[in-house]
Design an enzyme around this catalytic site. Sequence first.
Site, mmCIF file in Angstrom:
data_model
loop_
_atom_site.group_PDB
_atom_site.id
_atom_site.type_symbol
_atom_site.label_atom_id
_atom_site.label_comp_id
_atom_site.label_asym_id
_atom_site.label_seq_id
_atom_site.Cartn_x
_atom_site.Cartn_y
_atom_site.Cartn_z
ATOM 1 N N SER A 22 83.909 113.279 21.970
ATOM 2 C CA SER A 22 84.647 112.041 21.549
ATOM 3 C C SER A 22 86.320 112.189 21.351
ATOM 4 C CB SER A 22 84.284 111.864 20.032
ATOM 5 O OG SER A 22 84.895 110.607 19.665
ATOM 6 N N LYS A 46 85.461 107.455 21.968
ATOM 7 C CA LYS A 46 86.487 107.632 20.877
ATOM 8 C C LYS A 46 86.110 107.152 19.530
ATOM 9 C CE LYS A 46 90.678 108.480 19.360
ATOM 10 N NZ LYS A 46 90.926 109.792 18.574
ATOM 11 N N ASN A 70 96.081 118.187 18.376
ATOM 12 C CA ASN A 70 96.445 116.861 18.482
ATOM 13 C C ASN A 70 96.629 116.156 17.269
ATOM 14 O OD1 ASN A 70 94.169 114.660 17.912
ATOM 15 N ND2 ASN A 70 93.175 116.252 18.459
ATOM 16 N N CYS A 131 87.507 113.786 10.997
ATOM 17 C CA CYS A 131 88.746 113.746 11.623
ATOM 18 C C CYS A 131 89.882 114.519 10.759
ATOM 19 C CB CYS A 131 89.005 112.334 11.668
ATOM 20 S SG CYS A 131 90.811 111.921 12.357
ATOM 21 N N ASN A 195 84.219 119.644 14.884
ATOM 22 C CA ASN A 195 85.413 118.922 15.097
ATOM 23 C C ASN A 195 86.487 120.119 15.226
ATOM 24 O OD1 ASN A 195 87.446 117.019 15.323
ATOM 25 N ND2 ASN A 195 86.342 115.577 13.900
ATOM 26 N N GLY A 220 90.089 123.509 22.411
ATOM 27 C CA GLY A 220 90.377 124.260 23.588
ATOM 28 C C GLY A 220 89.646 125.660 23.287
ATOM 29 N N GLY A 247 83.619 122.412 21.523
ATOM 30 C CA GLY A 247 84.612 123.421 21.134
ATOM 31 C C GLY A 247 85.209 124.336 21.994
ATOM 32 N N GLY A 248 86.054 124.031 22.951
ATOM 33 C CA GLY A 248 86.630 124.895 23.934
ATOM 34 C C GLY A 248 85.650 125.232 24.952
ATOM 35 N N THR A 270 88.651 119.081 25.745
ATOM 36 C CA THR A 270 89.778 119.538 26.130
ATOM 37 C C THR A 270 89.772 119.734 27.574
ATOM 38 O OG1 THR A 270 90.175 120.199 23.766
ATOM 39 C CG2 THR A 270 91.775 121.064 25.486
HETATM 40 C C1 SIN Z 1 92.381 111.626 16.328
HETATM 41 O O1 SIN Z 1 92.284 110.648 16.702
HETATM 42 O O2 SIN Z 1 93.434 111.904 15.244
HETATM 43 C C2 SIN Z 1 91.375 112.637 16.442
HETATM 44 C C3 SIN Z 1 90.088 112.287 15.975
HETATM 45 C C4 SIN Z 1 89.248 113.588 15.343
HETATM 46 O O3 SIN Z 1 89.491 114.668 15.914
HETATM 47 O O4 SIN Z 1 88.096 113.269 14.757
#
Ligand code: SIN
Length: 317
Positions: A22, A46, A70, A131, A195, A220, A247-248, A270
Amino acid sequence: MTIDLSTTLGPAWFPAPIFTASGCASSGRELAQFFPLKNIGAVVTKSIMLKARPGRPTPRMAETPSGMLNSIGLQGPGIDSFIANDIPWLVDQGARVIVSIAGETVDEYASLARRLRSVPGISALEVNISCPNVENRGMVFACDPVSARAVIDGVRRTLGGDLPIIAKLSPDVTDIVSIAREVVDAGADGVALINTLLGMVINVDTMRPHLGGKTGGLSGPAIRPVAVRAIYQVHQALPKLPILGMGGVRSGRDAFEMILAGASGVSVGTATFGNPRAAIDIQTALGAILEEKGFTSLRSAVGFAHRNDATEMEGEN
Ligand code: SIN
């Protein structure tokens, strides 16, 4: 020999074990020019919220050693546009769809579930309670067992038995197994692990935080051992619980490692930014590795690293 690569996440069946992660491929439109989306397990969209959101201020990304930070801030079109435009498009592609949802309150998650429960073409909901890019760190539901449980309970009550729930958990906790137990008790059919980890970069030239949102989520290869550890721990404690690992992951070997730890499917995130074909390439490579190792099905490899393993992780320190 033909390897059976099909897999299940609770009641949801998928013909293939690699999924998008996602947030790294939006609703799949950009990826569709590189490979048919129906050839991977599913597109995990997403995380969508009730209302359209602009996300956090820029800069929103930073490179880190073997990783990326991010702070997107859940930018998105809102649930109405998503249901009208994105799901029908994915269904037209023949893709399986796992819809990731995120809310600011327990009620918002339940409202999203209400809107999605009768939308055709959805294989499962990923309930993103982890998140890292929220204003208030107290809102990371997955960092608190009571809050994690409340969200999943609300979504499950709203859905009834209609859709499988995959709860996406945060690695930023002391005991991920206890959070997994709570969400399963509340009605989750599986968990997505992991996450991003909360991180930060300071620009030493400006001497200020680099990201507009100050902190961000680290993804990553740098986080892969953390993900493998979380998958291993949760599978050890709850061996029947379906796990979507991530995860990576950037190679077939990385995906295989997560399967051995206990994942029934693996998401690629990623790596897609560097190679938009990463998900399909990794799936092909995983099939070859399974064959080389003598497995006839993906499912027979799930959790293989636990076989004859009498060592308790807790006892190793
Ligand atoms: C984001 O949109 O800030 C990332 C969402 C997430 O890592 O769950």
